[in-house]
Structure formats: C-alpha cells, structure tokens
Design an enzyme around this catalytic site. Structure first.
Site, PDB file in Angstrom:
ATOM      1  N   ARG A 268       0.816  -1.225   0.000  1.00  0.00           N
ATOM      2  CA  ARG A 268       0.000   0.000   0.000  1.00  0.00           C
ATOM      3  C   ARG A 268       0.844   1.266   0.000  1.00  0.00           C
ATOM      4  O   ARG A 268       0.303   2.370  -0.002  1.00  0.00           O
ATOM      5  CB  ARG A 268      -0.970  -0.023   1.187  1.00  0.00           C
ATOM      6  CG  ARG A 268      -0.337  -0.218   2.532  1.00  0.00           C
ATOM      7  CD  ARG A 268      -1.379  -0.578   3.586  1.00  0.00           C
ATOM      8  NE  ARG A 268      -0.800  -0.965   4.859  1.00  0.00           N
ATOM      9  CZ  ARG A 268      -0.335  -2.185   5.133  1.00  0.00           C
ATOM     10  NH1 ARG A 268      -0.358  -3.125   4.216  1.00  0.00           N
ATOM     11  NH2 ARG A 268       0.160  -2.472   6.326  1.00  0.00           N
ATOM     12  N   GLU A 353      -5.654  -0.789   6.606  1.00  0.00           N
ATOM     13  CA  GLU A 353      -4.801  -1.970   6.555  1.00  0.00           C
ATOM     14  C   GLU A 353      -3.585  -1.771   7.463  1.00  0.00           C
ATOM     15  O   GLU A 353      -3.026  -2.726   7.989  1.00  0.00           O
ATOM     16  CB  GLU A 353      -4.356  -2.223   5.108  1.00  0.00           C
ATOM     17  CG  GLU A 353      -4.130  -3.686   4.804  1.00  0.00           C
ATOM     18  CD  GLU A 353      -3.993  -3.937   3.317  1.00  0.00           C
ATOM     19  OE1 GLU A 353      -5.021  -4.171   2.666  1.00  0.00           O
ATOM     20  OE2 GLU A 353      -2.865  -3.881   2.810  1.00  0.00           O
ATOM     21  N   LYS A 504      -6.139 -14.497   1.723  1.00  0.00           N
ATOM     22  CA  LYS A 504      -5.471 -15.218   0.639  1.00  0.00           C
ATOM     23  C   LYS A 504      -5.498 -16.728   0.900  1.00  0.00           C
ATOM     24  O   LYS A 504      -5.722 -17.529   0.006  1.00  0.00           O
ATOM     25  CB  LYS A 504      -4.042 -14.699   0.441  1.00  0.00           C
ATOM     26  CG  LYS A 504      -3.997 -13.264  -0.096  1.00  0.00           C
ATOM     27  CD  LYS A 504      -2.584 -12.782  -0.417  1.00  0.00           C
ATOM     28  CE  LYS A 504      -2.608 -11.332  -0.895  1.00  0.00           C
ATOM     29  NZ  LYS A 504      -1.327 -10.803  -1.325  1.00  0.00           N
TER      30      LYS A 504
HETATM   31  C1  G6Q Z   1      -0.841  -4.047   0.767  1.00  0.00           C
HETATM   32  C2  G6Q Z   1      -1.291  -5.418   0.955  1.00  0.00           C
HETATM   33  C3  G6Q Z   1      -2.167  -5.936  -0.156  1.00  0.00           C
HETATM   34  C4  G6Q Z   1      -1.410  -6.310  -1.414  1.00  0.00           C
HETATM   35  C5  G6Q Z   1      -2.322  -7.107  -2.333  1.00  0.00           C
HETATM   36  C6  G6Q Z   1      -1.658  -7.503  -3.623  1.00  0.00           C
HETATM   37  O1  G6Q Z   1      -0.131  -3.448   1.527  1.00  0.00           O
HETATM   38  O2  G6Q Z   1      -0.222  -6.243   1.202  1.00  0.00           O
HETATM   39  O3  G6Q Z   1      -3.195  -5.046  -0.487  1.00  0.00           O
HETATM   40  O4  G6Q Z   1      -0.938  -5.179  -2.063  1.00  0.00           O
HETATM   41  O5  G6Q Z   1      -2.782  -8.241  -1.649  1.00  0.00           O
HETATM   42  O6  G6Q Z   1      -0.507  -8.251  -3.377  1.00  0.00           O
HETATM   43  P1  G6Q Z   1       0.524  -8.546  -4.528  1.00  0.00           P
HETATM   44  O7  G6Q Z   1       1.078  -7.251  -5.008  1.00  0.00           O
HETATM   45  O8  G6Q Z   1       1.555  -9.453  -3.941  1.00  0.00           O
HETATM   46  O9  G6Q Z   1      -0.253  -9.223  -5.639  1.00  0.00           O
END
Ligand code: G6Q
Length: 539
Positions: A268, A353, A504
């Site tokens: 994020r 988050e 996930k």
């Molecule tokens: C952000 C979180 C989450 C992440 C998404 C996508 O801080 O970790 O929002 O960005 O789950 O993850 P990937 O970039 O690994 O696909």
C-alpha cells in the site's frame, strides 16, 4: 510502550474533562482569531484546523504525548532503514523511492539509491517508447491501451493517481485497471479493445495473488486466441512489476520486461516504485518526477519540522484526540474535486490496513482504540447522500475537507459554486443553526426541533491551488505519514497485514469444494450450506 501509561495521556484525560463542555463555537468565541492561529501554510498547502474541539493546551498535551512516545526517534528509524516492520523483519523505505536529493542511502552496508535510479530509468525508457509509439505490439502496431492487472496495493494507488491526474494524461492512450477476480471486471475492460494494440501490466509484488494471476492468465488467453495460439505474442504484450522474478519468468514474460522492486516497499506504499509504471505511462516521466518531488518535499517536511508545526503529525494527533478521548469511531475524507473521487477508497487501504490492529508491539491486546473507519466520497455528491448524518446524526465523525482554488476546467461558475459548498459545509458543521436563528425565520414551532443543527462537528480544511502531480504527491505523503504517526503512538505494527494474508489462505481452502463433489461436512453447517447452494444453482 503503552501510550495510556504516559503522563501526557493522563493529562489529556483530565484536559478532556475540563473542555468537553466547550463547543467549537465556544472556542471561536474565546479565540476569535482561531482561523489565523490554527492554520498552517506550508509546501503550497493551506491547512485549517481551527474548527475542532481543542485549544492550544490540547495541542501542547498531544505534542507531549508524541514526545513521550519518542516519535521523532521513530521517524528517524524509518527513514534510515531500521527493520521497523518487525513481524515481517523488514525495513520500511518507501521514502527512499522518491528521495531525489540524497546522494546515497546506506542500509545494511548497501547503497539503495543506485538500484532505485536504475529501475526508474528503465521505467522512463520503456514508458517513453510506448508513449511516442515506437514500442510495437506483436503485429507491429503501436500500443493504444494499457491494462494494469493488480489488486490492493498493486491497484488502488496507481488507479487513484491516474484518475486524479486525468488532465495530464496522454491523449491517445487509455489506461484501465482490473483488480476483481469477478470475470465481469476483466470482460468489461477488454470489450472493444484490440489485442494487437493492448499492453498488459501484471502488477504483483508476490506474483502469487489469486485474483491477479487469474486475470493475467485469462488476459493471456484472450491475447493468444487473437494470435491463433501464437505464444510468442506474450513477450510483446505483457510486462511485470514484481519482486518475484522467478515466478514472472515462469509465466512467460520476457525478463527484460520485468520492473523490479524490493521487500522493503509495502504494497500500500508502493505507488512510487515500479508499481507506478501505469502512472508514468499515463502522465509521462516529467510529470511522474513532479509527483515524486511532491512526495519527497512532504517526506522532508515530516522528517525536519518540529512536531507542533509538522502537518502529518498534527493531523495524526488531532485524529488520536477524537479517537481515544472523544470516542469517535470513524473519519470521513471529503474531496471537493471529482478527479479525487477515488482518494477515500485509496486512503481506506492506507489507513485501515495499516492501523486496523488490536495487538500491540509487545504482543498484548490493546486496552485502547486504534485505527478509525475511513470512508468518504467526493463533494458535492456526498451532500445529497450521507451528509444528513454528519449534520444531525448521533455519531461524531471528524472529517477532512479537501479543495483546490483553480479548476482544470473553466466552465461558467461551476468552480465558485463547488467551493462555496465546500466552505459553507464546514461552517454549518461547526456552527450549526440555533433555535434563536430559526425564530427569526418564521418556522412553524413544531418544526423547530427538526430544523435545529447543533453544529460542533469537527472538520479540517485542506486547500491548495490546483490538483497537479506535485500537490498530489504531497497530499498522499501527508496521509502516509499521518498513518505512521498514529500507528507509532498506538504502539502497533502498521506495516504488516496478516488480515489480508488470511483472506489469501481462505480463498484457496474453499475453491476445491466449489469445483469438486458435495461439501464433505468439514466446515461449519452455514459454510457447507452456502457451498451446496452454489453447486446446486449453477445452471
Ligand atoms: C498491501 C497489501 C495488499 C497487497 C495485495 C496484492 O499493503 O499487502 O493489499 O498489495 O494483496 O498483493 P501482490 O502485489 O503481492 O499481488
């Protein structure tokens, strides 16, 4: 350290008891110049925090709280690359990505800046080729459509920024974002696009996220179908933004089309890393640099400015004041700019988050409130929807109002009307409409209670001249650091996200049940029933 054990916290509790009976109007009565005294002007931003239930003593005590919690040391620790994300054993260095003024940044014996610069240059060369039409698709045509496939941190930031900077976008390129694993999202975006002029950006830090990989595989199939099964087309139409080079190569993406970033960039907080490539493609490398420069100026301000005049620190402390002493549960973000309409959704992730945690840095359940519910919508639309509750509801909801003095579109008196609503709303929320005022208006007596507005609803007004890349960078960094300050004072780990990781895992657990035979009763009865309902009603 537990913030409630500090002397400042105790003093704030007493202070709250002393001033809780004073309304915002009372504070203005006592300090008629609050509008001047409680306004910060810095970095082209005008921040008015006068319409709050606080006085100079409140600010003094909140700053003391920050000092007792050793905030300044914590800020330094983040910028110099200490592993402050302890549950993942990582540094938190998104500030390095936009550090345009330092000559080196040594972390664990390694200078991070050369590699950051190398990737940025790779992004610049690539995006210039796409933008000037010299990058060609598999059948020799220039790219016209860019589709970013990513979710969460690999989607929300770039999507929000591309939307916010629409006036700076390349006139002949379309930039779309597909995040949801719901096939409708991808189908809707692919409709009408010519595969031979489409470039897919697979944006995923881990390159394992179910939604993104599913969308990437379907997009790949769509492309290959167009080229009658010719797999070689993938190399020209797919690029990847990731930390996981091995998985990217396995997917069939040309290694020279991988734009890397590093584990010290949180999802994020990643839009100024390679994850921002869609932004650079949309607005060009110079505007992207202005965006980075905006971020960097706010980073410097955060690092160097005394706590009492430090914008992110002040806004964070005011948030803590409402959250922990007044019992506010949520915080509204209300941009009076249609281009910023995704900003509340973006900040929802940044804030919720990061600070949606209830275990402190010592592994104990917190005895106090942490992150607020962040929500909002662009004004004036919200005024015709949920503002009723802000004005007359039973909840206390502090709000940030954001507006710009200049519009990108000079259209009659639209902008004066927009801004008059912006200013009028913060005034009405603060001062309300009293029975005395109503009595001058000839209102039938029985309607008076319904038409009274108590006011005393706190707002911060954030203004700047125009929504441009530089100002947007400053605004985003302001909120990033606000979240950092609050997380630090609440003594929680702001940079992990185990709740996301759980989602996930769970997604993979149910999927075989939906594909396979009847649910075997391994889940609870509600889950089994839902699985069966899905299976029985598919056709
Ligand atoms: C952000 C979180 C989450 C992440 C998404 C996508 O801080 O970790 O929002 O960005 O789950 O993850 P990937 O970039 O690994 O696909």
């Amino acid at each position: 350290m537990n913030p409630t054990k500090t002397a400042a916290w105790n003093n704030l509790t007493d202070h709250y008891d002393q001033i809780k009976g004073l309304s915002i109007a009372d504070h203005f009565y006592r300090q008629p110049n609050r509008g001047d005294e409680y306004t910060l002007q810095s970095l082209g931003l005008h921040i008015d925090y006068s319409k709050h239930r606080l006085n100079q003593e409140t600010i003094k005590l909140l700053v003391q709280l920050a000092e007792e919690m050793e905030l300044s040391q914590a800020i330094l620790a983040m910028f110099r690359g200490d592993r402050i994300n302890r549950t993942e054993n990582r540094s938190v260095l998104h500030t390095a990505l936009r550090d345009l003024s330092s000559s080196s940044l040594m972390v664990a014996g390694e200078d991070l800046l050369p590699e950051i610069k190398r990737v940025r240059q790779q992004m610049e060369v690539f995006s210039e080729m796409v933008r000037d039409g010299s990058y060609l698709g598999h059948s020799g045509k220039p790219i016209r459509h860019i589709i970013n496939l990513g979710i969460g941190g690999s989607d929300l930031g770039p999507a929000m920024v591309c939307q916010a900077l629409t006036p700076y976008q390349h006139p002949h390129l379309t930039v779309d974002f597909v995040s949801n694993v719901d096939g409708s999202h991808l189908a809707q975006v692919l409709a009408g696009k010519s595969p031979d002029q489409t470039l897919f950006i697979v944006a995923s830090k881990t390159f394992t996220t179910q939604e993104t990989m599913t969308n990437a595989l379907s997009a790949k199939q769509w492309l290959i179908n167009h080229y009658n099964g010719d797999q070689k087309a993938v190399a020209a139409h797919f690029i990847a933004l990731s930390t996981n080079q091995e998985a990217v190569c396995e997917f069939g993406i040309d290694p020279k089309n991988i734009f890397v970033f590093w584990d010290w960039v949180g999802g994020r907080y990643s839009l100024t890393s390679a994850i921002g490539l869609s932004i650079m493609l949309a607005i060009g490398k110079d505007n992207f640099k202005s965006l980075l420069s905006g971020f960097h100026q706010m980073d410097r301000h955060f690092l160097q400015t005394p706590l009492e005049s430090n914008i992110p620190v002040l806004l964070a402390l005011i948030g803590i004041w409402y959250n922990n002493f007044w019992g506010a549960q949520s915080h509204a973000i209300l941009p009076y700019d249609q281009y910023l309409h995704r900003f509340p959704a973006y900040l929802q992730q940044t804030d919720m988050e990061s600070n949606g945690k209830s275990v402190d840095q010592q592994g104990k359940v917190t005895s106090y409130q942490t992150g607020a519910v962040i929500w909002g919508e662009a004004g004036t639309n919200g005024q015709h929807a949920f503002y009723q509750l802000l004005h007359q509801g039973t909840k206390l909801i502090p709000a940030d109002f954001i507006a710009f003095t200049k519009s990108h579109h000079q259209m009659g008196d639209h902008h004066q009307k927009l801004l008059s609503n912006f200013i009028a709303q913060t005034r009405a929320l603060a001062f309300g409409r009293t029975v005395e005022k109503l009595s001058q208006l000839n209102i039938p007596k029985e309607l008076v209670p319904y038409k009274v507005f108590d006011g005393n609803r706190p707002t911060t007004s954030i203004m700047a001249q125009q929504l441009n890349p530089d100002i947007l960078g400053k605004l985003i960094a302001l909120y990033e650091h606000k979240v950092f300050v609050q997380g630090h004072i609440w003594n929680i780990y702001s940079f992990d996200q185990w709740g996301v990781e759980l989602g996930k895992e769970l997604a993979g657990e149910i999927l075989p049940e939906l594909r396979g035979g009847l649910a075997g009763g391994e889940f609870d009865s509600s889950t089994n029933r839902l699985i069966n309902y899905f299976r029985e009603h598919q056709s």
